[in-house]
Design a protein around this motif. Structure first.
Motif, short mmCIF file in Angstrom:
data_model
loop_
_atom_site.label_atom_id
_atom_site.label_comp_id
_atom_site.label_asym_id
_atom_site.label_seq_id
_atom_site.Cartn_x
_atom_site.Cartn_y
_atom_site.Cartn_z
N ARG A 54 -4.50 0.70 -2.21
CA ARG A 54 -4.10 -0.67 -1.91
C ARG A 54 -3.14 -1.22 -2.95
N ASN B 251 -4.12 -3.32 3.07
CA ASN B 251 -5.36 -2.66 2.64
C ASN B 251 -5.03 -1.20 2.40
N THR B 252 -5.71 -0.29 3.03
CA THR B 252 -5.44 1.15 2.88
C THR B 252 -5.19 1.73 4.26
N ALA C 66 0.84 -1.20 0.00
CA ALA C 66 0.00 0.00 0.00
C ALA C 66 0.87 1.25 0.00
#
Length: 125
Positions: free
Chosen positions: A51, A104-105, A32
């Motif tokens: 992401r 993920n973020t 990320a």
């Protein structure tokens, strides 16, 4: 991993700027990436994250609807398109990489383990 930002500058309120950040790592697509900003006397603020492999992104509440993050895997580069800029967007903008996860973020700055040197964005009235 070395991160190099570009694209900052001076713009009038209501204008646009596009920031870029190029990573030196060939495994760029696997982790990320994010943008943060910091102005004098304030804490570093989350702006946006994307992401790995461009599967989803997230933007902070203060820039939602105005800023867009994207990534170009072929060029090991992420971008931050900033539209409808306001004087309160004035800050040093930092690019960051989360090479150890999460995948993920990530929002908190401590999730990122590599940082660029920053680029100044100044929005005038």
């Amino acid at each position: 991993v070395q991160l190099v930002e570009s694209g900052g500058g001076l713009v009038q309120a209501g204008g646009s700027l596009r920031l870029s950040c190029t990573a030196s790592d060939r495994t760029f697509s696997a982790y990320a990436m994010g943008w943060f900003r910091q102005s004098p006397g304030k804490e570093r603020e989350f702006v946006a994250a994307v992401r790995p492999n461009r599967i989803g992104s997230k933007t902070g509440d203060s820039v939602k609807g105005r800023f867009t993050i994207s990534r170009d895997e072929d060029k090991n580069t992420i971008h931050l398109q900033m539209n409808s800029l306001k004087p309160e967007d004035t800050a040093v903008y930092y690019c960051a990489a989360a090479t150890r996860g999460p995948w993920n973020t990530p929002v908190p700055a401590f999730e990122y383990n590599y940082w660029g040197q920053g680029t100044q964005v100044t929005v005038s009235l």
